[in-house]
Write an enzyme that holds these catalytic residues in place. Structure first.
Site, PDB file in Angstrom:
ATOM      1  N   ASP A 254      -7.982  -5.226   0.070  1.00  0.00           N
ATOM      2  CA  ASP A 254      -8.496  -6.089  -1.011  1.00  0.00           C
ATOM      3  C   ASP A 254      -8.179  -7.563  -0.815  1.00  0.00           C
ATOM      4  O   ASP A 254      -8.720  -8.411  -1.520  1.00  0.00           O
ATOM      5  CB  ASP A 254      -7.904  -5.616  -2.345  1.00  0.00           C
ATOM      6  CG  ASP A 254      -8.423  -4.247  -2.704  1.00  0.00           C
ATOM      7  OD1 ASP A 254      -7.629  -3.286  -2.665  1.00  0.00           O
ATOM      8  OD2 ASP A 254      -9.627  -4.123  -2.942  1.00  0.00           O
TER       9      ASP A 254
ATOM     10  N   HIS B 163       0.860  -1.191   0.000  1.00  0.00           N
ATOM     11  CA  HIS B 163       0.000   0.000   0.000  1.00  0.00           C
ATOM     12  C   HIS B 163       0.892   1.235   0.000  1.00  0.00           C
ATOM     13  O   HIS B 163       1.941   1.250   0.629  1.00  0.00           O
ATOM     14  CB  HIS B 163      -0.895   0.007   1.250  1.00  0.00           C
ATOM     15  CG  HIS B 163      -2.062   0.922   1.122  1.00  0.00           C
ATOM     16  ND1 HIS B 163      -1.966   2.272   1.354  1.00  0.00           N
ATOM     17  CD2 HIS B 163      -3.339   0.680   0.755  1.00  0.00           C
ATOM     18  CE1 HIS B 163      -3.144   2.828   1.144  1.00  0.00           C
ATOM     19  NE2 HIS B 163      -4.003   1.892   0.780  1.00  0.00           N
TER      20      HIS B 163
HETATM   21  C1  SDX Z   1      -6.223   0.128  -2.814  1.00  0.00           C
HETATM   22  O1  SDX Z   1      -4.391   4.633  -1.999  1.00  0.00           O
HETATM   23  C2  SDX Z   1      -5.343   4.031  -1.394  1.00  0.00           C
HETATM   24  O2  SDX Z   1      -5.756   4.436  -0.308  1.00  0.00           O
HETATM   25  C3  SDX Z   1      -5.914   2.822  -2.115  1.00  0.00           C
HETATM   26  C4  SDX Z   1      -6.926   2.004  -1.325  1.00  0.00           C
HETATM   27  C5  SDX Z   1      -8.197   2.791  -1.079  1.00  0.00           C
HETATM   28  O3  SDX Z   1      -8.902   2.450  -0.110  1.00  0.00           O
HETATM   29  O4  SDX Z   1      -8.521   3.678  -1.902  1.00  0.00           O
HETATM   30  O5  SDX Z   1      -6.381   1.601  -0.096  1.00  0.00           O
HETATM   31  C6  SDX Z   1      -7.359   0.764  -2.094  1.00  0.00           C
HETATM   32  O6  SDX Z   1      -5.972   0.467  -3.937  1.00  0.00           O
HETATM   33  C7  SDX Z   1      -5.355  -0.873  -2.065  1.00  0.00           C
HETATM   34  C8  SDX Z   1      -4.153  -1.384  -2.931  1.00  0.00           C
HETATM   35  C9  SDX Z   1      -4.655  -2.495  -3.838  1.00  0.00           C
HETATM   36  N1  SDX Z   1      -3.619  -2.879  -4.818  1.00  0.00           N
HETATM   37  C10 SDX Z   1      -3.002  -4.085  -4.761  1.00  0.00           C
HETATM   38  O7  SDX Z   1      -3.186  -4.921  -3.870  1.00  0.00           O
HETATM   39  C11 SDX Z   1      -2.073  -4.357  -5.943  1.00  0.00           C
HETATM   40  C12 SDX Z   1      -0.735  -4.903  -5.420  1.00  0.00           C
HETATM   41  N2  SDX Z   1      -0.039  -3.805  -4.727  1.00  0.00           N
HETATM   42  C13 SDX Z   1       0.943  -3.054  -5.511  1.00  0.00           C
HETATM   43  O8  SDX Z   1       0.495  -2.795  -6.809  1.00  0.00           O
HETATM   44  C14 SDX Z   1       1.482  -1.847  -4.726  1.00  0.00           C
HETATM   45  O9  SDX Z   1       1.769  -2.285  -3.474  1.00  0.00           O
HETATM   46  C15 SDX Z   1       0.655  -0.593  -4.623  1.00  0.00           C
HETATM   47  C16 SDX Z   1       0.244  -0.039  -5.968  1.00  0.00           C
HETATM   48  C17 SDX Z   1      -0.552  -0.840  -3.809  1.00  0.00           C
HETATM   49  C18 SDX Z   1       1.523   0.454  -3.907  1.00  0.00           C
HETATM   50  O10 SDX Z   1       2.567   0.737  -4.766  1.00  0.00           O
HETATM   51  P1  SDX Z   1       3.690   1.842  -4.359  1.00  0.00           P
HETATM   52  O11 SDX Z   1       3.412   2.488  -3.074  1.00  0.00           O
HETATM   53  O12 SDX Z   1       3.868   2.723  -5.552  1.00  0.00           O
HETATM   54  O13 SDX Z   1       4.940   0.978  -4.068  1.00  0.00           O
HETATM   55  P2  SDX Z   1       5.964   0.569  -5.153  1.00  0.00           P
HETATM   56  O14 SDX Z   1       5.260   0.099  -6.377  1.00  0.00           O
HETATM   57  O15 SDX Z   1       6.937   1.698  -5.289  1.00  0.00           O
HETATM   58  O16 SDX Z   1       6.644  -0.708  -4.477  1.00  0.00           O
HETATM   59  C19 SDX Z   1       7.696  -0.535  -3.555  1.00  0.00           C
HETATM   60  C20 SDX Z   1       8.489  -1.843  -3.649  1.00  0.00           C
HETATM   61  C21 SDX Z   1       8.896  -2.189  -5.081  1.00  0.00           C
HETATM   62  O17 SDX Z   1      10.043  -3.015  -4.994  1.00  0.00           O
HETATM   63  P3  SDX Z   1      11.534  -2.286  -5.146  1.00  0.00           P
HETATM   64  O18 SDX Z   1      11.481  -1.519  -6.455  1.00  0.00           O
HETATM   65  O19 SDX Z   1      11.653  -1.375  -3.938  1.00  0.00           O
HETATM   66  O20 SDX Z   1      12.516  -3.434  -5.141  1.00  0.00           O
HETATM   67  O21 SDX Z   1       7.646  -2.929  -3.206  1.00  0.00           O
HETATM   68  C22 SDX Z   1       7.414  -3.808  -4.295  1.00  0.00           C
HETATM   69  C23 SDX Z   1       7.757  -3.050  -5.567  1.00  0.00           C
HETATM   70  O22 SDX Z   1       8.181  -3.951  -6.588  1.00  0.00           O
HETATM   71  N3  SDX Z   1       6.005  -4.174  -4.245  1.00  0.00           N
HETATM   72  C24 SDX Z   1       5.543  -5.399  -4.447  1.00  0.00           C
HETATM   73  C25 SDX Z   1       4.150  -5.299  -4.243  1.00  0.00           C
HETATM   74  N4  SDX Z   1       3.821  -4.033  -3.954  1.00  0.00           N
HETATM   75  C26 SDX Z   1       4.974  -3.337  -3.960  1.00  0.00           C
HETATM   76  N5  SDX Z   1       6.159  -6.570  -4.756  1.00  0.00           N
HETATM   77  C27 SDX Z   1       5.371  -7.649  -4.904  1.00  0.00           C
HETATM   78  N6  SDX Z   1       4.014  -7.644  -4.724  1.00  0.00           N
HETATM   79  C28 SDX Z   1       3.392  -6.486  -4.392  1.00  0.00           C
HETATM   80  N7  SDX Z   1       2.053  -6.484  -4.221  1.00  0.00           N
END
Ligand code: SDX
Length: 456
Positions: free
Chosen positions: A382, A324
């Site tokens: 989720d 998140h």
């Molecule tokens: C919602 O914003 C809100 O409030 C949203 C929400 C709401 O109520 O409105 O809470 C609802 O959207 C919840 C989130 C649902 N999405 C998912 O479950 C999809 C999976 N999650 C990822 O897509 C991700 O975690 C996000 C999009 C939720 C957050 O992404 P960020 O904050 O931009 O983090 P990032 O992509 O920069 O990741 C940081 C690191 C990266 O690795 P490095 O580059 O540091 O090596 O963490 C890794 C990412 O690759 N990473 C994951 C991951 N999420 C982040 N690796 C594997 N699986 C994941 N799910």
């Protein structure tokens, strides 16, 4: 949640805390420029950079808005470090335990919990707006039966302004109130219609003797051939899911609604834009993606394979339902849903639901894995919602529709707050330009093989 001794009252406006100075190292003898720092009631202070360009000639640069406050708001507060979520100051776990969705709608819109009389009137007003214009039902016929329900939601909600043009003056508080009621009351009717259309069954009209969640289940699953009895356990679980998804400060879809609304667009167009943004799998589309992922994993034995894929930078796969932007500790909503998951599945006698077993094992393994621990990737809202929705009998391609039904009140509350803000202006971000500098036009017969059209 620790007992709050003396609730902190909202502030009428941000309070000036101190100032910070910025000296441009690129300019010899540059004098420091001062910028004011404001504090709210909770959370980080903000540096007002509104005059940064005028004073320094610089823009700020923050793609993804990792450290940018786009507005001031009194509606929802999220502390990602402590896993706290407050709706108008009330902790989400207390609202989940004691409130209901329509009462939470009143709270988000009006800022206070309703007294008995206010609650009864609000409930009546919402109930009296649940039907849609009969002509609106014909819009669905323009879609293929196998269209994704979110495509129908975007189209039909956007078209609502063509039906309810009697209250579109956004400067008129009475018009805003009517449009707010219409959106909150009709969104479940439209969501259920999208489902009925996709399965070829007749639309079911709302009933005024059912509450919000009961009515939605009734419109989703009743058929003309027999009486439909709402299962109170499922209705309660759905009401809880609505509460937990109602608002979440300036997430992607809410920011979309605010930006669309800042141009003066009508509320139906703004909410349709929010629905479009919510659809993405990184946002509200994650609940459908979680169930699809758990189904693809299939057995506990295959979990390590998917954990490895999630860590592989060359593999676009991410563990859906984990991580998140704000929560770097537990998502309090996921914790409430995890508990409800077991209760609903036990009540339904499906506690050995294989996907739940995979989800629990996936959560256990991921939370022990250094990759997830170091990146503070916890299950989000989720991760468990899809398992409950599936147990209720809602098909995965409807999951994000449920999220949109719940989030509409948050979008509407945030839209009203923005329109009522006297300092509000159209949102118009700038950029860091990295394209070509000025260059002369090249006549067609003088262009080489690769001039023009080659992307930089
Ligand atoms: C919602 O914003 C809100 O409030 C949203 C929400 C709401 O109520 O409105 O809470 C609802 O959207 C919840 C989130 C649902 N999405 C998912 O479950 C999809 C999976 N999650 C990822 O897509 C991700 O975690 C996000 C999009 C939720 C957050 O992404 P960020 O904050 O931009 O983090 P990032 O992509 O920069 O990741 C940081 C690191 C990266 O690795 P490095 O580059 O540091 O090596 O963490 C890794 C990412 O690759 N990473 C994951 C991951 N999420 C982040 N690796 C594997 N699986 C994941 N799910």
């Amino acid at each position: 949640m620790a007992q709050i001794a003396k609730p902190i009252k909202p502030k009428s406006k941000p309070v000036l805390s101190h100032s910070v100075s910025f000296t441009d190292g690129a300019t010899d003898g540059a004098c420091p420029q001062e910028f004011e720092v404001f504090k709210g009631t909770l959370g980080p202070n903000v540096i007002d950079v509104g005059k940064l360009y005028a004073k320094t000639g610089y823009f700020t640069y923050d793609p993804g808005f990792m450290a940018t406050a786009s507005c001031k708001s009194k509606i929802t507060y999220v502390d990602g470090e402590k896993g706290i979520l407050l709706y108008r100051g009330y902790p989400i776990d207390e609202l989940a335990q004691h409130s209901d969705f329509v009462e939470v709608c009143y709270l988000l819109l009006n800022g206070e919990l309703p007294n008995r009389k206010q609650k009864k009137k609000f409930d009546y007003d919402v109930t009296m707006h649940t039907m849609v214009h009969e002509q609106l039902t014909f819009l669905f016929r323009g879609f293929r039966r196998d269209a994704h329900p979110m495509a129908m939601m975007v189209g039909v909600v956007g078209a609502m302004s063509a039906f309810y043009h009697d209250a579109l003056d956004i400067t008129d508080p009475h018009h805003r109130m009517i449009s707010s009621f219409r959106l909150i009351a009709k969104i479940p009717t439209i969501g259920a219609m999208a489902y009925k259309f996709s399965i070829g069954q007749p639309f079911v009209y709302p009933r005024n003797d059912l509450n919000y969640a009961e009515n939605f289940l009734h419109m989703m699953f009743a058929v003309p051939c027999e009486e439909y009895r709402v299962n109170p356990v499922l209705a309660h679980a759905l009401d809880l899911i609505f509460i937990l998804h109602a608002d979440h400060e300036q997430n992607a879809s809410t920011s979309t609604v605010r930006l669309a609304g800042s141009s003066g667009a009508n509320p139906y167009a703004c909410i349709a834009a929010g629905i479009a943004s919510l659809w993405g799998p990184a946002h509200g589309g994650a609940n459908e993606a979680v169930i699809n992922m758990l189904s693809e994993i299939g057995t506990v034995k295959r979990i390590p394979e998917f954990i490895a894929r999630a860590k592989d930078k060359d593999d676009p796969f991410r563990l859906m339902g984990f991580g998140h932007r704000v929560y770097k500790y537990h998502d309090p909503r996921a914790r409430v849903l995890r508990k409800t998951c077991h209760e609903v599945l036990d009540d339904l006698g499906v506690k050995n639901e294989p996907l739940l077993k995979i989800a629990m094992e996936l959560e256990r393994i991921a939370l022990d894995d250094e990759y997830f621990v170091r990146r503070r990737l916890y299950p989000n809202v989720d991760f468990y919602s899809g398992i409950i929705l599936r147990a209720i009998g809602i098909p995965p391609h409807l999951f994000t529709v449920i999220f949109a039904v719940a989030r509409t009140v948050g979008w509407v509350a945030q839209w009203n707050e923005m329109i009522e803000d006297p300092t509000q202006k159209i949102g118009r971000p700038r950029q860091l330009y990295t394209g070509y500098g000025p260059r002369p036009y090249v006549p067609l017969d003088q262009r080489g093989k690769h001039d023009g059209g080659t992307r930089q």
